[in-house]
Design a protein around this motif. Structure first.
Motif, PDB file in Angstrom:
ATOM      1  N   ILE A  27       0.822  -1.134   0.031  1.00 52.46           N
ATOM      2  CA  ILE A  27       0.047  -0.079  -0.208  1.00 52.46           C
ATOM      3  C   ILE A  27       0.838   1.290   0.132  1.00 52.46           C
ATOM      4  CG2 ILE A  27      -1.855   1.073   1.224  1.00 52.46           C
ATOM      5  CD1 ILE A  27      -2.386  -1.512   2.566  1.00 52.46           C
ATOM      6  N   GLU A  28       0.504   2.051  -1.090  1.00 49.85           N
ATOM      7  CA  GLU A  28       1.386   3.359  -1.045  1.00 49.85           C
ATOM      8  C   GLU A  28       1.106   4.219   0.139  1.00 49.85           C
ATOM      9  OE1 GLU A  28       3.574   6.251  -2.154  1.00 49.85           O
ATOM     10  OE2 GLU A  28       3.405   4.532  -3.681  1.00 49.85           O
ATOM     11  N   SER A  29       2.395   4.688   0.713  1.00 45.82           N
ATOM     12  CA  SER A  29       2.232   5.682   1.795  1.00 45.82           C
ATOM     13  C   SER A  29       1.638   5.684   3.064  1.00 45.82           C
ATOM     14  CB  SER A  29       2.206   7.120   0.995  1.00 45.82           C
ATOM     15  OG  SER A  29       3.047   7.286   0.092  1.00 45.82           O
ATOM     16  N   PHE A  30       1.467   4.428   3.399  1.00 40.58           N
ATOM     17  CA  PHE A  30       0.296   4.106   4.391  1.00 40.58           C
ATOM     18  C   PHE A  30       1.060   3.911   6.053  1.00 40.58           C
ATOM     19  CE2 PHE A  30      -3.037   1.805   6.505  1.00 40.58           C
ATOM     20  CZ  PHE A  30      -4.294   2.267   5.791  1.00 40.58           C
ATOM     21  N   THR A  47      11.935   5.765   3.131  1.00 44.06           N
ATOM     22  CA  THR A  47      10.957   6.566   3.041  1.00 44.06           C
ATOM     23  C   THR A  47      10.405   6.702   1.619  1.00 44.06           C
ATOM     24  OG1 THR A  47      12.668   8.383   2.493  1.00 44.06           O
ATOM     25  CG2 THR A  47      11.824   7.925   4.981  1.00 44.06           C
ATOM     26  N   ARG A  48      10.812   5.746   0.835  1.00 44.84           N
ATOM     27  CA  ARG A  48      10.484   5.763  -0.641  1.00 44.84           C
ATOM     28  C   ARG A  48       9.892   4.371  -1.032  1.00 44.84           C
ATOM     29  NH1 ARG A  48      12.749   8.228  -5.639  1.00 44.84           N
ATOM     30  NH2 ARG A  48      10.342   7.817  -5.960  1.00 44.84           N
ATOM     31  N   VAL A 108       1.638  -6.756  -5.603  1.00 49.36           N
ATOM     32  CA  VAL A 108       0.711  -5.712  -6.070  1.00 49.36           C
ATOM     33  C   VAL A 108       0.917  -4.447  -5.620  1.00 49.36           C
ATOM     34  CG1 VAL A 108      -1.691  -4.949  -6.474  1.00 49.36           C
ATOM     35  CG2 VAL A 108      -1.247  -7.505  -6.092  1.00 49.36           C
ATOM     36  N   MET A 109       1.637  -3.478  -6.242  1.00 48.57           N
ATOM     37  CA  MET A 109       1.918  -2.168  -5.823  1.00 48.57           C
ATOM     38  C   MET A 109       0.684  -1.076  -6.144  1.00 48.57           C
ATOM     39  SD  MET A 109       4.269  -0.304  -4.251  1.00 48.57           S
ATOM     40  CE  MET A 109       3.385   0.991  -3.576  1.00 48.57           C
ATOM     41  N   THR A 110      -0.009  -0.732  -5.080  1.00 48.29           N
ATOM     42  CA  THR A 110      -0.949   0.155  -5.314  1.00 48.29           C
ATOM     43  C   THR A 110      -0.585   1.568  -5.721  1.00 48.29           C
ATOM     44  OG1 THR A 110      -1.426   1.050  -3.169  1.00 48.29           O
ATOM     45  CG2 THR A 110      -2.636  -1.033  -3.871  1.00 48.29           C
ATOM     46  N   THR A 111      -1.442   2.693  -6.090  1.00 48.34           N
ATOM     47  CA  THR A 111      -0.992   4.016  -6.187  1.00 48.34           C
ATOM     48  C   THR A 111      -2.005   5.168  -5.552  1.00 48.34           C
ATOM     49  OG1 THR A 111      -1.917   4.117  -8.374  1.00 48.34           O
ATOM     50  CG2 THR A 111       0.368   3.392  -8.238  1.00 48.34           C
ATOM     51  N   SER A 112      -3.305   4.667  -5.343  1.00 49.76           N
ATOM     52  CA  SER A 112      -4.194   5.847  -4.942  1.00 49.76           C
ATOM     53  C   SER A 112      -3.782   6.652  -3.878  1.00 49.76           C
ATOM     54  CB  SER A 112      -5.664   4.990  -4.716  1.00 49.76           C
ATOM     55  OG  SER A 112      -6.055   4.773  -6.072  1.00 49.76           O
ATOM     56  N   ASN A 113      -2.919   6.123  -2.982  1.00 46.96           N
ATOM     57  CA  ASN A 113      -2.807   6.775  -1.608  1.00 46.96           C
ATOM     58  C   ASN A 113      -1.595   7.853  -1.956  1.00 46.96           C
ATOM     59  OD1 ASN A 113      -3.035   7.952   0.915  1.00 46.96           O
ATOM     60  ND2 ASN A 113      -1.623   6.688   1.870  1.00 46.96           N
ATOM     61  N   HIS A 114      -1.564   8.511  -3.055  1.00 47.18           N
ATOM     62  CA  HIS A 114      -0.379   9.602  -3.184  1.00 47.18           C
ATOM     63  C   HIS A 114      -1.343  10.673  -4.061  1.00 47.18           C
ATOM     64  CE1 HIS A 114       3.031  10.737  -5.433  1.00 47.18           C
ATOM     65  NE2 HIS A 114       3.807   9.920  -5.171  1.00 47.18           N
ATOM     66  N   HIS A 135       5.991   2.434   2.730  1.00 49.53           N
ATOM     67  CA  HIS A 135       6.652   3.363   3.946  1.00 49.53           C
ATOM     68  C   HIS A 135       5.464   4.392   4.090  1.00 49.53           C
ATOM     69  CE1 HIS A 135       6.078   6.890   0.540  1.00 49.53           C
ATOM     70  NE2 HIS A 135       6.548   5.821  -0.315  1.00 49.53           N
ATOM     71  N   CYS A 136       5.909   5.205   5.188  1.00 45.60           N
ATOM     72  CA  CYS A 136       4.833   5.979   5.757  1.00 45.60           C
ATOM     73  C   CYS A 136       4.635   7.232   4.584  1.00 45.60           C
ATOM     74  CB  CYS A 136       5.478   6.588   6.952  1.00 45.60           C
ATOM     75  SG  CYS A 136       5.281   5.240   8.549  1.00 45.60           S
ATOM     76  N   ALA A 137       3.475   7.845   5.223  1.00 48.01           N
ATOM     77  CA  ALA A 137       3.011   9.092   4.457  1.00 48.01           C
ATOM     78  C   ALA A 137       4.055  10.265   4.351  1.00 48.01           C
ATOM     79  CB  ALA A 137       1.323   9.433   4.884  1.00 48.01           C
ATOM     80  N   SER A 138       4.641  10.561   5.416  1.00 51.24           N
ATOM     81  CA  SER A 138       5.719  11.362   5.607  1.00 51.24           C
ATOM     82  C   SER A 138       6.942  11.006   6.497  1.00 51.24           C
ATOM     83  CB  SER A 138       5.168  12.838   6.035  1.00 51.24           C
ATOM     84  OG  SER A 138       4.909  12.587   7.359  1.00 51.24           O
ATOM     85  N   SER A 139       8.043  11.704   6.188  1.00 48.63           N
ATOM     86  CA  SER A 139       9.281  11.006   7.250  1.00 48.63           C
ATOM     87  C   SER A 139       9.774  12.457   8.042  1.00 48.63           C
ATOM     88  CB  SER A 139      10.242  10.738   6.409  1.00 48.63           C
ATOM     89  OG  SER A 139      10.746  11.650   5.311  1.00 48.63           O
TER      90      SER A 139
END
Length: 649
Positions: free
Chosen positions: A284-287, A323-324, A451-457, A510-514
């Motif tokens: 999951i992207e940036s979760f 973080t990426r 499976v690499m998602t992208t919506s949480n970006h 990775h997380c949503a921010s660092s």
């Protein structure tokens, strides 16, 4: 006040504008960051003094070419149409680039709370995704118009003050011009040899470090230091000592080493009957973990994940290695610690590695990488394709040859209900994965899918009418849609004949921010991970500290697999497991144990901290020699194995 007639009037005018604008940008970012930064008034002198040094460096680099032009331009051409056109045009373009970079710094700071770094360099390379993302996230025509208007205003203002006229009408003797050029060149060379971007990183507060930097300077520094040699910049042990310590750290009751010396190649043995389900890993992207109610969020934006966390196996104390996305991919495919510089996904000679996909391949599985965008981005297709995964993605770069050795399948327009800069929405990528699973099941082939998602970006857009938060308005909306799509995915596959024999992994890249006040803000590496539908394993929470690299060794332990391994990851449920995690930036390598953090940095530096997880507080602590040796052994050997081919099949 009128400018003194001097050929270098425009050059010094540009330098003055640069210093003034940079001061204003730094001040604005300081005001923005100060409430959550943990900085003190005593940090301000260093921020502004170091910042001035970097800004002067940027001014010198911007103008040295023009200074050479002014040196060699004959006096008879100084007030000609040619020189006036060249000077006005050059000034306008340089100022426009400068102003645009300052605008970009605000957007970059809002996302990463830092000056430009490797991420910005990557964004310059992948122009389609980045320009589309900017266009969908911000009012691009207004921004470009604002940049042009502001640039025109600065040009007009200096012209009104007589700066250009002073340059064109001057009669500066050659030797005076030579002296001026020599001084500027000398200052630039001194800056190159005496100042680098790490000078700003000597303080303890990360926000203060970033504010002291200059965006353009940091960008160039990141571009020139894309990969760092561990053996050149970091603390070292002799190789046999480092490997011997690592081998002792990784020894477990169910393993034995298959090679002596500088190797971790070993056999993992389980005498219980092996279980061989299909495996679908949803990355999951940036979760961040704190999006979930289980970890304290009160927004009720992850009802699906919170529900399945209770039905599956939840890792409550897991940390991302970086973080990426590409750093997460590295950890989840190779189960290795991060090494300084770029992720292995982005590096040369990263084919035919001993990956998780290889372990599944040896067991007869077919592996596929699913991505909603174009896998050309971040070198993903080349990496996965040359490490045994078939590719399913959204083909955009039709002329790019990724030199992959497996099959690439395009997600057709007919299968896309929504798409933004980063790719198709999560529901669409799940549809592609389900279609592939149906085909493999019908052919009698077990499968392992990444499976690499992208919506949480950003731009946080998704199909309308799915959730109660309008598309494109907030990160919370993207998180809620991400969770909604997971629910729809599980609902659809629950009716499939292959579902009962399929493990689904949900884990963040990775997380949503660092961003944080510390060099490595540990809380910004805390991610959720759920193993769902694992056969014969009761729902439970795993509370020991661990890393992304431990997911597959733990799962394969639950499934009672016997296999060979070059993974650094460990089965966290096995007797004798010592809790630890690796957390990193591009330069800082953190080794985390309960209550303790050690950070390895360039220039052979090592710092030790105590860490209070409940309060998220770090404090400098006396050096822990055992922790230091464990850190060096982990990172040095990982760098050595990749460089010398020890991670290959």
């Amino acid at each position: 006040m009128k400018s003194v007639k001097n050929r270098y009037a425009v050059l010094f005018g540009f330098g003055t504008v640069l210093l003034l604008l940079s001061f204003l940008v730094r001040t604005a970012l300081l005001i923005w960051a100060f409430p959550q930064s943990g900085m003190h008034i005593s940090d301000l002198p260093a921020i502004y003094l170091k910042g001035l040094v970097y800004d002067i460096g940027v001014a010198l680099f911007f103008t040295i070419g023009y200074a050479l032009y002014l040196l060699i331009l004959p006096q008879r051409l100084n007030n000609t149409l040619f020189n006036r056109t060249f000077t006005y045009t050059g000034f306008f373009l340089a100022t426009m680039i400068l102003v645009f970079s300052f605008f970009a710094e605000f957007t970059f700071w809002g996302e990463y709370a830092g000056r430009f770094d490797f991420i910005a360099v990557d964004y310059l390379i992948y122009t389609y995704e980045v320009i589309s993302n900017i266009n969908q996230s911000y009012p691009l025509p207004l921004l470009i118009g604002g940049v042009l208007l502001f640039t025109a205003f600065v040009t007009w203002w200096l012209s009104r003050r007589g700066t250009f006229r002073s340059s064109f009408q001057s009669n500066t003797p050659f030797f005076k011009r030579l002296f001026t050029f020599a001084v500027l060149l000398g200052l630039m060379l001194l800056h190159i040899f005496l100042v680098n971007n790490t000078w700003a990183e000597k303080g303890k507060n990360r926000y203060a470090q970033e504010l002291a930097k200059a965006g353009v300077y940091s960008f160039v520094s990141a571009y020139l230091n894309n990969e760092l040699a561990y053996d050149k910049y970091y603390l070292m042990e002799d190789e046999p000592t480092a490997f011997n310590r690592l081998r002792n750290m990784m020894q477990s009751p169910d393993s034995h080493y298959l090679e002596n010396g500088n190797s971790i190649f070993r056999s993992i043995t389980d005498t219980t009957t092996r279980v061989t389900p299909n495996v679908i890993m949803v990355t999951i992207e940036s979760f961040s973990a704190d999006f979930m109610e289980r970890f304290g969020n009160t927004g009720h934006i992850t009802p699906v994940l919170d529900s399945i966390a209770k039905q599956g196996i939840l890792f409550t104390n897991m940390y991302a290695t970086g973080t990426r996305t590409v750093r997460g991919m590295e950890a989840l495919t190779l189960a290795v610690p991060p090494t300084p510089g770029q992720s292995i996904v982005r590096r040369k000679k990263n084919e035919n590695l001993y990956s998780i996909g290889h372990i599944f391949e040896q067991a007869g599985y077919e592996s596929t990488f699913f991505y909603g965008g174009d896998g050309y981005f971040d070198n993903m297709n080349k990496y996965f394709g040359n490490n045994g995964y078939d590719i399913t993605d959204r083909l955009r770069h039709k002329l790019v040859d990724d030199h992959i050795t497996t099959t690439r399948t395009n997600i057709p327009d007919s299968a896309v209900q929504f798409e933004n800069a980063w790719g198709v929405c999560d529901e669409d990528i799940y549809t592609a994965a389900i279609k592939s699973a149906d085909e493999k099941y019908a052919a009698g082939k077990p499968f392992y899918d990444f499976v690499m998602t992208t919506s949480n970006h950003r731009p946080f857009t998704y199909p309308a009418g799915k959730i109660d938060i309008p598309s494109g308005t907030s990160r919370e909306g993207a998180v809620k849609y991400t969770d909604y799509a997971i629910g729809q995915f599980l609902k659809k596959i629950s009716t499939k004949p292959w579902y009962k024999n399929t493990v689904i992994i949900f884990v963040a890249d990775h997380c949503a921010s660092s961003a944080g006040k510390n060099e490595i803000e540990i809380s910004k590496y805390h991610i959720p991970a759920i193993l769902y539908n694992v056969p014969n394993v009761a729902p439970q929470e795993i509370n020991v500290m661990c890393s992304q690299i431990d997911i597959y060794p733990t799962l394969l332990g639950m499934l009672h697999w016997t296999y060979n391994s070059k993974l650094y990851g460990r089965n966290v449920l096995e007797p004798g497991y010592q809790p630890r995690a690796m957390v990193s930036t591009y330069q800082k390598l953190g080794y985390l144990e309960p209550g303790k953090l050690l950070i390895l940095s360039p220039q052979q530096k090592a710092e030790c901290f105590s860490w209070n997880a409940a309060k998220n507080e770090q404090h400098a602590a006396p050096m822990d020699s055992a922790l230091l040796k464990n850190s060096i052994a982990t990172y040095q050997t990982a760098y050595s194995l990749f460089r010398n081919g020890g991670m290959a099949k």
